[in-house]
Design a protein around this motif. Structure first.
Motif, PDB file in Angstrom:
ATOM      1  N   GLY A  26      95.527  97.565 -79.202  1.00 34.70           N
ATOM      2  CA  GLY A  26      95.968  97.264 -77.843  1.00 34.70           C
ATOM      3  C   GLY A  26      95.640  98.374 -76.879  1.00 34.70           C
ATOM      4  O   GLY A  26      94.565  98.963 -76.910  1.00 34.70           O
ATOM      5  N   THR A  42     102.781 100.135 -66.730  1.00 33.56           N
ATOM      6  CA  THR A  42     101.920  99.490 -65.748  1.00 33.56           C
ATOM      7  C   THR A  42     101.935 100.286 -64.453  1.00 33.56           C
ATOM      8  O   THR A  42     102.885 101.022 -64.177  1.00 33.56           O
ATOM      9  N   ARG A  75     104.373  85.228 -73.117  1.00 34.97           N
ATOM     10  CA  ARG A  75     104.695  86.224 -72.094  1.00 34.97           C
ATOM     11  C   ARG A  75     106.192  86.437 -71.925  1.00 34.97           C
ATOM     12  O   ARG A  75     106.642  87.569 -71.740  1.00 34.97           O
ATOM     13  N   LEU A 131     106.607  88.852 -75.016  1.00 33.60           N
ATOM     14  CA  LEU A 131     106.066  89.921 -74.160  1.00 33.60           C
ATOM     15  C   LEU A 131     104.671  90.325 -74.616  1.00 33.60           C
ATOM     16  O   LEU A 131     104.345  91.510 -74.720  1.00 33.60           O
ATOM     17  N   SER A 132     103.823  89.320 -74.835  1.00 32.51           N
ATOM     18  CA  SER A 132     102.509  89.591 -75.402  1.00 32.51           C
ATOM     19  C   SER A 132     101.384  88.974 -74.570  1.00 32.51           C
ATOM     20  O   SER A 132     100.799  87.963 -74.966  1.00 32.51           O
ATOM     21  N   PRO A 133     101.025  89.614 -73.437  1.00 32.59           N
ATOM     22  CA  PRO A 133     101.757  90.653 -72.703  1.00 32.59           C
ATOM     23  C   PRO A 133     102.716  89.990 -71.723  1.00 32.59           C
ATOM     24  O   PRO A 133     102.573  88.794 -71.439  1.00 32.59           O
ATOM     25  N   ALA A 189     101.366  96.667 -70.077  1.00 30.46           N
ATOM     26  CA  ALA A 189     101.231  96.924 -71.510  1.00 30.46           C
ATOM     27  C   ALA A 189     102.302  96.196 -72.296  1.00 30.46           C
ATOM     28  O   ALA A 189     103.463  96.160 -71.904  1.00 30.46           O
ATOM     29  N   GLU A 190     101.906  95.608 -73.408  1.00 28.52           N
ATOM     30  CA  GLU A 190     102.874  94.938 -74.260  1.00 28.52           C
ATOM     31  C   GLU A 190     103.485  95.942 -75.228  1.00 28.52           C
ATOM     32  O   GLU A 190     102.867  96.966 -75.554  1.00 28.52           O
ATOM     33  N   TYR A 228      97.393  94.107 -82.309  1.00 32.23           N
ATOM     34  CA  TYR A 228      97.105  92.763 -81.812  1.00 32.23           C
ATOM     35  C   TYR A 228      96.216  92.054 -82.828  1.00 32.23           C
ATOM     36  O   TYR A 228      95.160  92.564 -83.221  1.00 32.23           O
TER      37      TYR A 228
END
Length: 266
Positions: free
Chosen positions: A4, A17, A115, A119-121, A127-128, A133
């Protein structure tokens, strides 16, 4: 080796972020709405009551098809296939795995719950929290590739809902009639068809693997129609969640005696 955003060669930024907008609002709202809908559906399907209005033939889609001996006789539009169900077991257990499979593997819903729940992403350029990944290459995510097969089952379920809608044109004396419940059920079925036919798998089935559209004018025409619907797939995914809940809630309230159905014809 970390994957990732921590992969070698990637810019090492400590902040999750650099975005300054409220990027977290959309995944938070999606999480809340999907959670509310799932909880409502779990309660309603497990309650085993207030699912059918005998007088007008209204059967909620959450209980269709009702093919167990636990269902009231008038709700068994397709006969009795099973004996009595124990408490909390959904009467529509026969089709629920296919309905859930179609929704869970839907391309839009995958994006939504990836998402908001995983949370991916969580959002673009955020950033997740996962260290690696693997995409959809491992169990259970590789099962997402079965979406095209769940599409065929969704066609069958939508056909069943359509038949239920025809049974809702029942008058007080047993003849033809239309009530507010009839309108709500028909609108729900119409949106369910739009959502099903706007599926990416439907678009591929209709026009996929064609080398020359000019040699297949009928399939090309159908492909253009489905393609236009496909641009609204996300909106239809949410609309159908709403229409399903409204339809079920209305039938449940009428069946419980909270209020009477508004009759338009007979």
């Amino acid at each position: 080796m970390p994957g990732g955003v921590g992969s070698p060669g990637r810019a090492q930024i400590a902040e999750p972020t650099l975005r300054t907008d409220r990027w977290w609002v959309q995944p938070a709202v999606t999480f809340a709405l999907l959670t509310i809908w799932v909880l409502y559906a779990l309660v309603r399907t497990a309650s085993q009551r207030n699912y059918f209005v005998e007088e007008y033939g209204y059967l909620t889609p959450f209980y269709s098809p009702c093919v167990t001996a636990s269902c009231v006789p008038g709700a068994r539009h397709f006969g009795t296939w099973f004996g009595e169900f124990p408490p909390l077991v959904p009467y529509a257990l026969l089709v629920l795995p296919f309905l859930l499979g179609f929704r869970l593997t839907c391309y839009y819903y995958r994006r939504a719950y990836y998402r908001s729940f995983w949370l991916s992403p969580p959002a673009c350029a955020v950033a997740e929290p996962h260290r690696s990944y693997t995409g959809e290459t491992r169990f259970p995510l590789f099962l997402q590739n079965s979406h095209r097969f769940f599409f065929y089952s969704a066609l069958v379920v939508s056909s069943i809902n359509t038949y239920d809608a025809t049974r809702a044109f029942k008058g007080v004396d047993g003849g033809f009639g239309i009530g507010l419940g009839t309108v709500i059920i028909v609108v729900n079925v119409a949106f369910l068809w739009l959502y099903t036919l706007s599926c990416h798998s439907c678009r591929h089935v209709v026009g996929g693997r064609l080398t020359h559209f000019s040699k297949h004018p009928v399939r090309y025409r159908a492909w253009t129609i489905v393609s236009r619907l496909n641009t609204r797939h996300m909106e239809l995914a949410w609309i159908t969640l709403g229409t399903l809940m409204v339809t079920d809630a209305y039938i449940a309230l009428v069946a419980s005696g909270a209020f009477s159905d508004l009759r338009l014809v007979n």
